[in-house]
Design a protein around this motif. Structure first.
Motif, PDB file in Angstrom:
ATOM      1  N   ALA A  26    -101.226   2.750  31.249  1.00  0.00           N
ATOM      2  CA  ALA A  26    -102.576   2.777  30.667  1.00  0.00           C
ATOM      3  C   ALA A  26    -102.851   1.676  29.607  1.00  0.00           C
ATOM      4  O   ALA A  26    -104.221   1.625  29.368  1.00  0.00           O
ATOM      5  N   TYR A  27    -101.908   0.901  29.152  1.00  0.00           N
ATOM      6  CA  TYR A  27    -102.213  -0.170  28.305  1.00  0.00           C
ATOM      7  C   TYR A  27    -102.244  -1.857  28.864  1.00  0.00           C
ATOM      8  O   TYR A  27    -102.196  -2.574  28.423  1.00  0.00           O
ATOM      9  N   GLY A  28    -102.048  -1.441  30.318  1.00  0.00           N
ATOM     10  CA  GLY A  28    -101.843  -2.616  30.908  1.00  0.00           C
ATOM     11  C   GLY A  28    -100.468  -3.459  31.099  1.00  0.00           C
ATOM     12  O   GLY A  28    -100.362  -4.670  31.308  1.00  0.00           O
ATOM     13  N   VAL A  29     -99.365  -2.465  30.720  1.00  0.00           N
ATOM     14  CA  VAL A  29     -98.197  -3.037  30.645  1.00  0.00           C
ATOM     15  C   VAL A  29     -97.244  -2.738  32.188  1.00  0.00           C
ATOM     16  O   VAL A  29     -97.751  -1.587  32.677  1.00  0.00           O
ATOM     17  N   GLY A  30     -96.355  -3.755  32.489  1.00  0.00           N
ATOM     18  CA  GLY A  30     -95.665  -3.093  33.691  1.00  0.00           C
ATOM     19  C   GLY A  30     -95.805  -4.258  34.814  1.00  0.00           C
ATOM     20  O   GLY A  30     -95.216  -3.772  35.822  1.00  0.00           O
ATOM     21  N   ASP A  31     -96.541  -5.384  34.646  1.00  0.00           N
ATOM     22  CA  ASP A  31     -96.726  -6.001  35.808  1.00  0.00           C
ATOM     23  C   ASP A  31     -95.663  -6.789  36.067  1.00  0.00           C
ATOM     24  O   ASP A  31     -95.588  -7.324  37.456  1.00  0.00           O
TER      25      ASP A  31
END
Length: 472
Positions: free
Chosen positions: A182-187
Motif C-alpha cells: 500500500a506504500y508502493g514498496v516491494g518491487d
C-alpha cells in the motif's frame, strides 16, 4: 612496487601490498580488532599515497588470498576479461580513479571496464576515494538484471518488502505484505527472514507468500525465503516454489565454508530452480554481504574488511545475481563502530558492488548497541540514493520485530523517491496504478491504506479508495 614513503618528516615502510591496503583503509573498528589498521592518520595518508601509485597489474599478480588455496580467488582471476585487462594493466590506481570520475560516455563503457578489474583493484580504488567520489562514481553505473521483472532501470529506486514475523505467523506476514504494498514498496522483492530454518517451514512460507503475492494479488515482483541455500533446495524438492534463491556469502573460501557454501552447491541450486521453473531469470540469485563477516568467522586471512567485501562482489558476479545487498550496520560495533564508519562502509559497498557490474542495493541499518541513531540512518539513506543504489529495504516503521534492528521503513522509500524524482520498477508501478495506489509516479490519497487488499473488501469500498479492481 614502492613500499616506503616520507611524509611530514616521518618515514613509513610497509612489508606487503596488503599491509598498505589495510592501512590505507578509512578507520574501521574491525581492522583494529584484527590488528591491521593504521596507527595514525599520518600513516593512513602515507599508505594511500603509496596505493595510488600502484599499477593494476600488481593486484592481479598478488591477490589477497593465494590462488592455490582459495576458491574465491580462483573464480575472480579465471573470470577476468583478459582483453580488457591487457588494455589497462599498466594504469595506476590514481589513473583509474581519474578515468572513472571523469567518464562521460555512458554506463556501458564502465561495465566493460569492470570486466577487466579484479576485486582487489576495485577495493584499492575505493580506498583512495572520498565519500563524494564514491557517490559520483557509483551514480554513473547502471546494471540491469531480470527474474520476473527487471531491476536497475535508470530513474528507479526499488525496494525489498521485508515482512518478517517473530513466529513466522502467516496472518502477520500477510498483514505486513499488504501494508508495504500500500506504500508502493516491494518491487525488487518480497523476502522473509524465517525464524525456523527447516525444510517444512520454508516450504510452508514459500507456498504462503507465493499464494498471496502471485496468485491472489498478482503482484509483478519476486519472492524469496531467506533460509540457508541447502534448506531452500530441500523445500523445492518437497514441492515448494520460489523466484530467487538466497544466500549470505563471504570474501574467502574459508569464510564461505563456515557458512556452508561452495560454488558447486550454488550452481546445483541454480540448476534445480531453473529446472523447476524455466521461465524465471536468467538471474535467480539473491546474495547478502556485510563488512566484517570474514573476521567474525575467524576467516579473514589477515586481510582488511573492505578488500574482503569487494571479493564478496567478485564471487557474486560469477553467478549473475538478480539482487545483491550489503547489510551494512547489522554485524555490530566490533566491525563498524559508529555512524561515521557505517556511512563510509555503505558508500564503499554500493560503489564497489556497482563497479563489479552488480544490481547493488543496501540495507541501511544499525543494531541498538551501536553509536548510531535514526537521523544517522536517514542521512545514509539519502546519500546512497544519491549514489543510485538499486534498492533499499522496506520494514514496518523501520523496526524489524524478528531480527531486532533498525532499517529503512515503507515511509522512507516513498520519501526518497519523492525527494530524488525516482519511481518504482515499471511493471510494479503499472500494478500500483491499477490498484489506485500511485498516479504518474506519485502516491495517491488512497495509498498507505491496505484495506483494499482485504478479503472483506467489496467493490464499493474499492471504488471509495480509488482502486480500479480488488483481488479479494
Amino acid at each position: 612496487m614502492r613500499s616506503h614513503i616520507r611524509i611530514r618528516g616521518r618515514f613509513f615502510s610497509f612489508r606487503s601490498l596488503y599491509e598498505v591496503m589495510a592501512k590505507a583503509n578509512e578507520e574501521k573498528s574491525g581492522d583494529r580488532l584484527a590488528g591491521i589498521g593504521a596507527e595514525s592518520e599520518l600513516e593512513r595518508v602515507a599508505a594511500k599515497a603509496l596505493l595510488a601509485e600502484m599499477e593494476l597489474r600488481t593486484f592481479r599478480e598478488y591477490p589477497a588470498v593465494p590462488y592455490e588455496s582459495d576458491e574465491v580467488t580462483r573464480l575472480i582471476q579465471d573470470a577476468l576479461d583478459e582483453d580488457v585487462y591487457r588494455e589497462i594493466r599498466g594504469w595506476s590506481l590514481a589513473q583509474l580513479r581519474e578515468y572513472v570520475l571523469s567518464h562521460t560516455t555512458g554506463p556501458e563503457d564502465l561495465r566493460r571496464l569492470s570486466r577487466g578489474l579484479t576485486s582487489e583493484m576495485i577495493a584499492g580504488l575505493a580506498k583512495i576515494m572520498s565519500n563524494m567520489d564514491l557517490m559520483v562514481a557509483a551514480s554513473k553505473i547502471h546494471n540491469h538484471a531480470r527474474c520476473r521483472t527487471t531491476i536497475g532501470i535508470l530513474g528507479t529506486l526499488a525496494s525489498r518488502l521485508q515482512p518478517n514475523h517473530p513466529t513466522d505467523d502467516p496472518d502477520g506476514i500477510t498483514a505486513s505484505i499488504k501494508d508495504g504494498l500500500a506504500y508502493g514498496v516491494g518491487d525488487a522483492l518480497i523476502g522473509i527472514n524465517p525464524v525456523e530454518d527447516t525444510p517444512n517451514n520454508i516450504r510452508r512460507l514459500m507456498e504462503h507468500v507465493f499464494r498471496v503475492t502471485h496468485e491472489e494479488l498478482e503482484v509483478p515482483t519476486q519472492i524469496s525465503i531467506l533460509a540457508h541455500i541447502s534448506t531452500q533446495m530441500e523445500a523445492l524438492r518437497a514441492g515448494g516454489t520460489t523466484d530467487l534463491l538466497f544466500q549470505s556469502i563471504a570474501g574467502t573460501e574459508k569464510a564461505n565454508r563456515s557458512f556452508g557454501v561452495t560454488s558447486v552447491l550454488l550452481e546445483e541450486a541454480r540448476l534445480q530452480l531453473r529446472h523447476r521453473n524455466p521461465r524465471l531469470g536468467p538471474n535467480v540469485f539473491y546474495f547478502e554481504t556485510g563488512q566484517g563477516s570474514e573476521l567474525s568467522s575467524c576467516a579473514h586471512e589477515g586481510v582488511d574488511q573492505v578488500t574482503l567485501e569487494a571479493r564478496c562482489y567478485g564471487f557474486a558476479r560469477i553467478f549473475r545475481p538478480f539482487l545483491v545487498n550489503t547489510v551494512v550496520g547489522f554485524i555490530g560495533p566490533e566491525y563498524l563502530y559508529d555512524a561515521k564508519q557505517v556511512l563510509r562502509a555503505g558508500l564503499e559497498d554500493v560503489f564497489m558492488g556497482k563497479l563489479h557490474g552488480l544490481p547493488m542495493g543496501i540495507d541501511v541499518c544499525y543494531t541498538n548497541h551501536m553509536k548510531m541513531d535514526q537521523n544517522d540512518l536517514e542521512n545514509l539513506a539519502v546519500l546512497v540514493t544519491a549514489a543510485r543504489a538499486c534498492y533499499l529495504m522496506g520494514v514496518p516503521m523501520g523496526d524489524d520485530v524478528m531480527l531486532n534492528y533498525q532499517t529503512t521503513s515503507y515511509h522512507d522509500v516513498a520519501s526518497l523517491r519523492q525527494l530524488f524524482g525516482l519511481r518504482p520498477l515499471p511493471e510494479f508501478e503499472r500494478w500500483l496504478a491499477s490498484m489506485g495506489i500511485m498516479h504518474n509516479g506519485a502516491l495517491t490519497q488512497s495509498a498507505a491504506d491496505p484495506s483494499c487488499f482485504s478479503e472483506w473488501c467489496g467493490e464499493e469500498e474499492c471504488r471509495a479508495h480509488g482502486s480500479q479492481h480488488c483481488h479479494a
